[in-house]
Design a protein around this motif. Structure first.
Motif, PDB file in Angstrom:
ATOM      1  N   VAL A   1       0.819  -1.164   0.116  1.00  0.00           N
ATOM      2  CA  VAL A   1       0.003   0.039   0.001  1.00  0.00           C
ATOM      3  C   VAL A   1       0.860   1.246  -0.111  1.00  0.00           C
ATOM      4  O   VAL A   1       1.849   1.377   0.781  1.00  0.00           O
ATOM      5  CB  VAL A   1      -0.965  -0.031   1.200  1.00  0.00           C
ATOM      6  N   THR A   2       0.587   2.158  -0.928  1.00  0.00           N
ATOM      7  CA  THR A   2       1.468   3.439  -1.078  1.00  0.00           C
ATOM      8  C   THR A   2       0.437   4.631  -0.538  1.00  0.00           C
ATOM      9  O   THR A   2      -0.703   4.741  -1.501  1.00  0.00           O
ATOM     10  CB  THR A   2       1.986   3.556  -2.406  1.00  0.00           C
ATOM     11  N   VAL A   3       0.737   5.538   0.366  1.00  0.00           N
ATOM     12  CA  VAL A   3      -0.047   6.639   0.763  1.00  0.00           C
ATOM     13  C   VAL A   3       0.771   7.772   0.390  1.00  0.00           C
ATOM     14  O   VAL A   3       1.829   7.921   1.048  1.00  0.00           O
ATOM     15  CB  VAL A   3      -0.372   6.475   2.232  1.00  0.00           C
TER      16      VAL A   3
ATOM     17  N   ASN B   1       4.812  -1.337   2.580  1.00  0.00           N
ATOM     18  CA  ASN B   1       4.146  -0.293   2.514  1.00  0.00           C
ATOM     19  C   ASN B   1       4.860   1.264   2.302  1.00  0.00           C
ATOM     20  O   ASN B   1       5.938   1.149   2.877  1.00  0.00           O
ATOM     21  CB  ASN B   1       3.210  -0.441   3.635  1.00  0.00           C
ATOM     22  N   ILE B   2       4.273   2.115   1.986  1.00  0.00           N
ATOM     23  CA  ILE B   2       4.922   3.353   1.903  1.00  0.00           C
ATOM     24  C   ILE B   2       4.029   4.636   2.305  1.00  0.00           C
ATOM     25  O   ILE B   2       3.069   4.492   1.664  1.00  0.00           O
ATOM     26  CB  ILE B   2       5.494   3.549   0.346  1.00  0.00           C
ATOM     27  N   ILE B   3       4.406   5.252   3.366  1.00  0.00           N
ATOM     28  CA  ILE B   3       3.811   6.481   3.611  1.00  0.00           C
ATOM     29  C   ILE B   3       4.930   7.556   3.255  1.00  0.00           C
ATOM     30  O   ILE B   3       5.996   7.672   3.695  1.00  0.00           O
ATOM     31  CB  ILE B   3       3.611   6.586   5.274  1.00  0.00           C
TER      32      ILE B   3
ATOM     33  N   ASP C   1       8.026  -5.850   7.608  1.00  0.00           N
ATOM     34  CA  ASP C   1       9.155  -5.692   6.976  1.00  0.00           C
ATOM     35  C   ASP C   1       8.850  -4.704   5.873  1.00  0.00           C
ATOM     36  O   ASP C   1       7.911  -4.654   5.290  1.00  0.00           O
ATOM     37  CB  ASP C   1       9.629  -7.290   6.401  1.00  0.00           C
ATOM     38  N   ASN C   2      10.260  -3.998   5.483  1.00  0.00           N
ATOM     39  CA  ASN C   2      10.399  -3.561   4.266  1.00  0.00           C
ATOM     40  C   ASN C   2       9.205  -2.189   3.998  1.00  0.00           C
ATOM     41  O   ASN C   2       8.795  -2.074   3.110  1.00  0.00           O
ATOM     42  CB  ASN C   2      10.213  -4.300   3.094  1.00  0.00           C
TER      43      ASN C   2
ATOM     44  N   ILE D   1      13.188  -1.673   7.429  1.00  0.00           N
ATOM     45  CA  ILE D   1      12.526  -0.240   7.624  1.00  0.00           C
ATOM     46  C   ILE D   1      13.316   0.982   7.116  1.00  0.00           C
ATOM     47  O   ILE D   1      14.637   0.927   7.495  1.00  0.00           O
ATOM     48  CB  ILE D   1      12.228  -0.208   8.949  1.00  0.00           C
ATOM     49  N   THR D   2      12.610   1.783   6.298  1.00  0.00           N
ATOM     50  CA  THR D   2      13.494   2.863   5.792  1.00  0.00           C
ATOM     51  C   THR D   2      12.733   4.094   6.557  1.00  0.00           C
ATOM     52  O   THR D   2      11.329   4.217   6.262  1.00  0.00           O
ATOM     53  CB  THR D   2      13.474   2.869   4.460  1.00  0.00           C
ATOM     54  N   ILE D   3      13.648   4.739   7.119  1.00  0.00           N
ATOM     55  CA  ILE D   3      13.018   6.253   7.855  1.00  0.00           C
ATOM     56  C   ILE D   3      13.823   7.394   7.230  1.00  0.00           C
ATOM     57  O   ILE D   3      14.974   7.442   7.594  1.00  0.00           O
ATOM     58  CB  ILE D   3      12.873   6.232   9.339  1.00  0.00           C
ATOM     59  N   SER D   4      13.335   7.954   6.265  1.00  0.00           N
ATOM     60  CA  SER D   4      13.983   8.865   5.233  1.00  0.00           C
ATOM     61  C   SER D   4      13.633  10.262   5.106  1.00  0.00           C
ATOM     62  O   SER D   4      12.367  10.188   4.631  1.00  0.00           O
ATOM     63  CB  SER D   4      14.816   8.289   4.029  1.00  0.00           C
TER      64      SER D   4
END
Length: 204
Positions: free
Chosen positions: A50-52, A87-89, A122-123, A158-161
């Motif tokens: 899911v991409t928000v 998923n991407i926020i 994950d991811n 996990i990516t926090i960027s």
């Protein structure tokens, strides 16, 4: 194409058979609510791919806000749980007011446990978002509290960027042990935390 007010039980996105889902605003939009203390406003419950994308251009932007002020475990604006992966926020304003300590589950964005599968949450990526207060400054911007006892259940990748994490609650000149911009735990594997900014817009 319109603002939404979510119920006290929050909006739950369960696992589904889709290949991917894209959620994006048309215009300046807000998803808001006062979720019951201990619950997230939006729950990624095993949901994948899911991409928000809030765009955040001024013409098209998305704010996701949980106005509940509570120190109750589990209080969050967005939670990942039950093996929510890929998923991407991005480009969103994500706001919360949880006042829990770092020893308690919850945050504006909360990566939780995976008791249903052997994957972990994950991811997932949180990028280029403004993460801060809704009705009152939160105690934790992003919190991780994954499953223990099995490496397979750990949250990984996990990516926090590129986020602005701002105006979290502070009670003294130096950061207090009960507050954190990002609170990591021992279940992390292969996280990337990069190019984020941490600051106060105003004294709180």
């Amino acid at each position: 194409i319109g603002d939404t007010s979510e119920p006290a039980t929050g909006a739950i996105l369960n696992a589904g058979a889709w290949t991917s889902i894209s959620i994006q605003p048309s215009g300046v939009r807000t998803i808001s609510g006062a979720a019951t203390a201990g619950l997230p406003l939006i729950d990624f419950n095993g949901a994948d791919n899911v991409t928000v994308n809030g765009f955040n251009s001024g013409v098209n932007s998305l704010t996701i806000a949980n106005t509940t002020v509570a120190a109750t475990s589990g209080t969050a604006t967005i939670r990942f749980i039950g093996g929510a992966t890929n998923n991407i926020i991005t480009n969103c304003n994500v706001q919360g007011s949880g006042t829990m300590s770092v020893a308690t589950n919850g945050a504006v964005i909360f990566f939780s446990t995976d008791a249903l599968t052997a994957n972990g949450n994950d991811n997932n990526t949180i990028s280029n978002c403004n993460i801060g207060p809704a009705s009152t400054p939160p105690s934790i911007g992003i919190n991780f509290s994954g499953s223990t006892g099995s490496t397979a259940l750990n949250n990984s990748g996990i990516t926090i960027s590129g986020n602005n994490i701002y105006d979290y609650f502070i009670r003294e000149v130096k950061p207090h042990v009960d507050e954190a911009w990002i609170n990591l735990d021992a279940t992390k594997i292969g996280y990337e935390i990069s190019f984020n900014k941490y600051f106060f817009f105003a004294a709180v």
